[in-house]
Every structure is written in structure tokens, then in C-alpha cells.
Scaffold this motif. Sequence first.
Motif, PDB file in Angstrom:
ATOM      1  N   ASP A   1      -1.992  -4.614  -0.489  1.00  0.00           N
ATOM      2  CA  ASP A   1      -3.022  -3.925  -1.262  1.00  0.00           C
ATOM      3  C   ASP A   1      -4.080  -4.898  -1.793  1.00  0.00           C
ATOM      4  O   ASP A   1      -4.256  -5.064  -2.994  1.00  0.00           O
ATOM      5  CB  ASP A   1      -2.344  -3.161  -2.417  1.00  0.00           C
ATOM      6  CG  ASP A   1      -3.330  -2.235  -3.119  1.00  0.00           C
ATOM      7  OD1 ASP A   1      -4.313  -1.841  -2.480  1.00  0.00           O
ATOM      8  OD2 ASP A   1      -3.113  -1.935  -4.305  1.00  0.00           O
ATOM      9  N   PHE A   2      -4.771  -5.530  -0.870  1.00  0.00           N
ATOM     10  CA  PHE A   2      -5.916  -6.369  -1.220  1.00  0.00           C
ATOM     11  C   PHE A   2      -7.065  -5.904  -0.342  1.00  0.00           C
ATOM     12  O   PHE A   2      -6.927  -4.918   0.379  1.00  0.00           O
ATOM     13  CB  PHE A   2      -5.610  -7.847  -0.919  1.00  0.00           C
ATOM     14  CG  PHE A   2      -4.389  -8.381  -1.612  1.00  0.00           C
ATOM     15  CD1 PHE A   2      -4.402  -8.614  -2.975  1.00  0.00           C
ATOM     16  CD2 PHE A   2      -3.224  -8.643  -0.891  1.00  0.00           C
ATOM     17  CE1 PHE A   2      -3.271  -9.099  -3.616  1.00  0.00           C
ATOM     18  CE2 PHE A   2      -2.096  -9.131  -1.524  1.00  0.00           C
ATOM     19  CZ  PHE A   2      -2.117  -9.351  -2.895  1.00  0.00           C
ATOM     20  N   GLY A   3      -8.183  -6.605  -0.383  1.00  0.00           N
ATOM     21  CA  GLY A   3      -9.164  -6.394   0.662  1.00  0.00           C
ATOM     22  C   GLY A   3      -8.571  -6.995   1.921  1.00  0.00           C
ATOM     23  O   GLY A   3      -8.144  -8.154   1.902  1.00  0.00           O
TER      24      GLY A   3
ATOM     25  N   ARG B   1       0.848  -1.193   0.000  1.00  0.00           N
ATOM     26  CA  ARG B   1       0.000   0.000   0.000  1.00  0.00           C
ATOM     27  C   ARG B   1       0.877   1.233   0.000  1.00  0.00           C
ATOM     28  O   ARG B   1       1.571   1.512   0.980  1.00  0.00           O
ATOM     29  CB  ARG B   1      -0.895  -0.015   1.225  1.00  0.00           C
ATOM     30  CG  ARG B   1      -1.956  -1.091   1.126  1.00  0.00           C
ATOM     31  CD  ARG B   1      -3.103  -0.791   2.058  1.00  0.00           C
ATOM     32  NE  ARG B   1      -4.311  -1.415   1.582  1.00  0.00           N
ATOM     33  CZ  ARG B   1      -4.976  -2.363   2.251  1.00  0.00           C
ATOM     34  NH1 ARG B   1      -4.551  -2.764   3.410  1.00  0.00           N
ATOM     35  NH2 ARG B   1      -6.076  -2.866   1.745  1.00  0.00           N
TER      36      ARG B   1
END
Lengths: 280, 380
Positions: free
Chosen positions: A69-71, A16
Amino acid sequence: MDKIAHESDVTHHYLRPKKKFPNVWCAGCGNGIVMGALIRSIDRLGLDKDEVVVVSGIGCSSRMPVYLDFGTLHTTHGRALPFATGVKIAKPNMKVIVITGDGDALAIGGNHFIHACRRNIDITTILINNKIYGMTGGQFAPTTPGGSFATTAPYGNYEKQFDAVKLAIGAGASYVARGTVYHVQQLEKLIEGAIMKKGFALVDTYSNCHTYYGRFNKEGDAVAMLDWFKKHAVPINVAQKLPPEKLEGKFVTGLIHETNATEFCEEYAMLVERLAAKES
Amino acid sequence: MKNNTGNARLLQGNEACVLGALYAGVRFFAGYPITPSTEIAEGMARELPKIGGKFIQMEDEIASIAAVIGASNTGCKSMTATSGPGFSLMQENIGYAYITESPCVIVDVQRGGPSTGLPTKISQSDTMQARWGTHGDYTAIALAPSTVKECFEETVRAVNLSERFRTPVTVLADEVLGHMREMMIVPAKGELETIERHKPDVPSDWYRHFEITPSFVSPMASFGDGYRYNVTGLIHDQDGFPTANPNEIKDKLDKLRKKIERYTDEIFKIRTDMMDDAHIAIVSYGTVSRSARQAIKIARERRIKVGAIQLLTLWPFPDLKLREMFGGIRKIIVAELNMGQLVNEIKRIAPRHVEVHSLQRYDGEVMAPQQILDKIREVK
Ligand SMILES: Cc1ncc(C[n+]2csc(CCOP(=O)(O)OP(=O)(O)O)c2C)c(N)n1
Ligand code: SF4
């Protein structure tokens, strides 16, 4: 050089950008190595970032999803698997990956762990096993070997140790592997296999908490602990040919158990279909 | 509501909760059996697979509410049902639902406690647990039906409020209500309002999962929708990342409070009987309200000017609206099946000229109309 540059690009793609680094982990902590391995596995599988949900509990290891950077769902101590179960059942097409610590998964979350295995629900669980409670400052865990020191085992641990691999096999998981943060390429393969497996998959990952476990047990710094993994790991194909006495004090790595039992969400979908057919 | 549009059915309170949940769009249920709520799980196990919804019996209540919150974060209206001991087990994760602003509904069919207590007997002793059960500061919503029809309606309302305000909502039923059967007209589709959660319409890089909006309620994306964000039980900033910044901490906690307290009047719901000229008011909720209605009827025949206020919304507590109603009253009797949990709220808000009396019962039996009548006579 090119390879390193490429790998660092890959890694950054899945991190992120807005999240402030450095992370919360001690320098040299194995958690970072596992994160790198997970990223490369996902990249190699070519998964879409939007189809991955990473769920964790509480602990140093469980902080990992925040950086990815995923859910990401960072839940309560020990409960990552039931949260992940809800996500998976509600959206079976998502790839659900659980990051958990040995205390998180096997002490407070022990009951959820065995039931997730039993259901054979399609969740990939990466258990970062550092044999101690890192986040709370070095108390003994269900994975702490007998005789080891921890802040709550100041005279040496007099409890027995859990073996996550045996536990998962006994409880019905369909893909059970062990890796270490020293054997990174093997770890990536095991994670890849675990993600692709339809069913409950465990990668019990031996990792270093040099800050507490290493220090209390005179195992040295991060490098010395990695060296220990190197010297004590026996790949499954080698282990199978060795007599038990040769495995004394060592541990087995690789894909240790695999079956093809039906998966929970598939069973449920079949039920829904059956009922729909009856209706019409 | 036109009676001829729905269909008449003889239903248990617990069955009405099931039908209400399905009507409101609940498509995920996770639970663990516990008397006197079990029929809700059984009903869900029967009905959900038929409509492509998801049912799972989890290994305990901690796991049940966890699965519900997980499912809710994929965009699915989700619910669980339990009773006292299970409600206690759920509390840590209910706190997680508050802080992560995950809509979900918990039906607590109350029984006596503490501990295993009275599995098959009525009680209202979770009144405060529904408000303050989990640690930390937050504002709770809890609704309380008193009839089978209200079990249906309040479950629908609970789902609506949870989606509207992105928050867990508790339905406080009780053992007698859960198990009693009454005729009710099941509303036809569209007859009752059903609410969908507000989804984001901004591009994914602008999306903030916990954005502080003018209404304090943030639009909510779901996992898999093309928005990637972090959800954590740590106090977080508007993007969902853990924070230690005092301003951001305060903003977050204020948001949890304001998004509900501002709408107290909208969430407020009561039923009043014979209050117009009343000097004495019986305040109650749930099954006790049925006895209160019976008691005031008898008292009125004896020319005692008494009325009844039934609280269908228990939390957030409607301080202002109730205080207005108490203007013309001289005496209040708060009747409840516990050692006096609601009475303190009434004492807190009652105008100074009003005497507040507490009528308690906690022996596992229903509050009989006669008991209320005796109290009316005593205080009048
Ligand atoms: C209900 C609850 N009990 C206790 C804790 C405190 N706690 C936080 S992390 C942790 C142990 C973490 O150990 P492990 O899962 O092995 O993860 P590590 O930190 O070693 O990665 C504990 C006991 C908590 N957060 N919640
Ligand atoms: S305390 Fe141990 S587990 Fe936690 S970050 Fe430091 S080295 Fe890693």
C-alpha cells in the motif's frame, strides 16, 4: 504470541486490503519473506506511506509492489531503475525503493544497474536473487552458478556467474549489502540501513526458488533451501578474519561496502542553486 | 496573434522545440544524444537547471523514456527527444506509457533508416512507427511541424494533448527542419494556451487511477499526493490491479481507443493553400509541405488548379474531415520522404472518384518543388 499478533497487524497495515490474496507466488517462495522484511523495516523507520514509492520490473519478485500500500510502479522487464530514476529526480523527497529479480537487474537491466550505481542516486534496490528466471519457468540467469541446471542449461550451465555485490561496488554504489531469506532479522536491518543511506543502496538478497532452481538442482524444497542459506552464509565480520580457503563454497553476508560519496539529486540541487545565485 | 508581444528570434527547429517545451511547462527531460535531435537535449541541459527543472542524460533511449514516464507519474510535464534508432529502442516503454496512461512527449527528429541508416539526412520513414511502433492495440497521437514556428507551436500542442488525454504524444520533425534556421516571434507568456492535467478531487479511498469516466479520460493523481495506487503495464482494472477478466480487458483497451478517437476532430489540424477551386491536391506533411507550397504557386502561374493540404496532425488520422475536403477534388498526390506510408491512409479514405497518386523520395534528399511540379504535370 503477542509479538506475532502485533507483527501481523503491522504487515496488514501495509498491504492492500482490496487486492485479492493469495498472491501469485508458489507456497514457500522467498519473495514473501522479503516482502515481510521490507514492511517491518519501513514500519520501524516510521516512514509515511505517502512518501514511499516502490518500483519494480518484471518477474515473480517484481510482482511484489502490487500487494503493497504505497505508490507502486510495476514497469517493464529490466527497466525498474530508470523508471525509479525519473521518479526520484522529479521528487527527491520521496523514498524510492526498487524490487527486482536477478534476471531483471543483471541481464536485461544490467546496463541500467551499473549506471544507477555510478550516479549514486538515492534509490534502495532490493535484488531478490534466486539464481534463476522464476516467472518464465526456470531458465538460467546471469547469477546461475556454473554447472547448475536450468531449462536452457539442460546439460549444466557453462556460463560464468555475476556477483551483484562486486558489480555494485565496482560501479560506484555507496551502500552494498547481502542478506538471505533465512536471516530475516539481519535482512530487515540491512534494508533499514539501505533506505536511510543517502545514495545508491543494494541489498542482494539470496532467496529460494524451490519450484525451479531447487527442483532442477536437487536442493530440495523451500525449507531445505533455507537450510542451505543458513549453512553457507558467513557474516562479514567473521569472514574478514578467515583465510580465503575457509570461504570456499560459502558466501559473505552483511553490510559489505559503504562510502559517503555525494548523491545525484543533491549534486543537481547544488547546480540549480548555483545558477539561481548567478541570476540574482 | 499579435507580433509585438513576443520577441523575434532566429532559431533552429530543434531550438524551437526546446523553447516550445519550456513554454508548455515541461520541467523534466531525459535523453540520449542522437543526430539529428541532439540540440534538443543540449538545449534542455542548458535551460532546465536555470529554472529549477530537471535534466538527465541517461545511458540509452530505453532508460530515457523510462525516466520520463517515471517523472510524469510524479506530476511533472516530461519529454524526451530522439531519432529513428532511439525511437525504435523506446517502443516497449512507449507502450507502457499508453497502457498506464502516462502523459509524455517524444520528439522524433526523423532520419533515414532502417537501422543506423542515414544519420545526417532527411526522411519521413517513421510515419508508421509513430502510429504502430509498439506492440498491441492502442491509438496514437502524432503531430508534424513544417516550419521553425510550427516546431514551437506543435511542441506546445503535443504537451497539451498529452496532459489532456493522459497519453504519449509524438512530434515528428525531420533532419532538415531540426537544423534549419528561420526567424520566428516567440509568443509571450499566455499567448498560447497551455493545459494542465486533470487532478482528482475525491477523497483518497474513492480514487481510481484508471477510472472509466464519461470522457474516458481519468483524472490523474501523482505519487506523493496522498493517493496510493498501483500502476502496471499488465492489463489492469480501474484501480490499476492486473486483471484476466475478459470484460475488464476489453473495457481497458476500448478506453485507450475511445479517449482519443472521440476527440479526433479536436486534435485535427491542417493547413490548406489554394484549395478553394483546386482539382488536384498535394497532401504532405513536414518539410515536404514547404516544397508543396512552392510547387503549387508555380503551377498556379501555369493555370493548373492545384492546392496543398498539410497535415499537422498525422495521428489519429482525420478520416471524416479529410474525406469531406476531398469532395471537389479529382486527383490527389501524396508526397512523402519514404516508400509510401501515408499514401495508403489517403487511399483508404479517398472517395471513389478520386485518383490517388504516390510521390516518393527516399534517397536522403529533400523533395524539391520541381519534383512535385513534374508529378503535377504528369497526372493533370
Ligand atoms: C522484454 C522482455 N523480455 C522477456 C520477458 C520475459 N520474462 C519475464 S520475467 C523474466 C525473467 C525473470 O527473472 P528474474 O528477474 O530473475 O525474476 P524472478 O521471476 O526469478 O523473480 C523474463 C525473461 C519480458 N517480460 N519482457
Ligand atoms: S517460480 Fe520460483 S520465484 Fe516464482 S513464485 Fe515460484 S518459487 Fe517463487
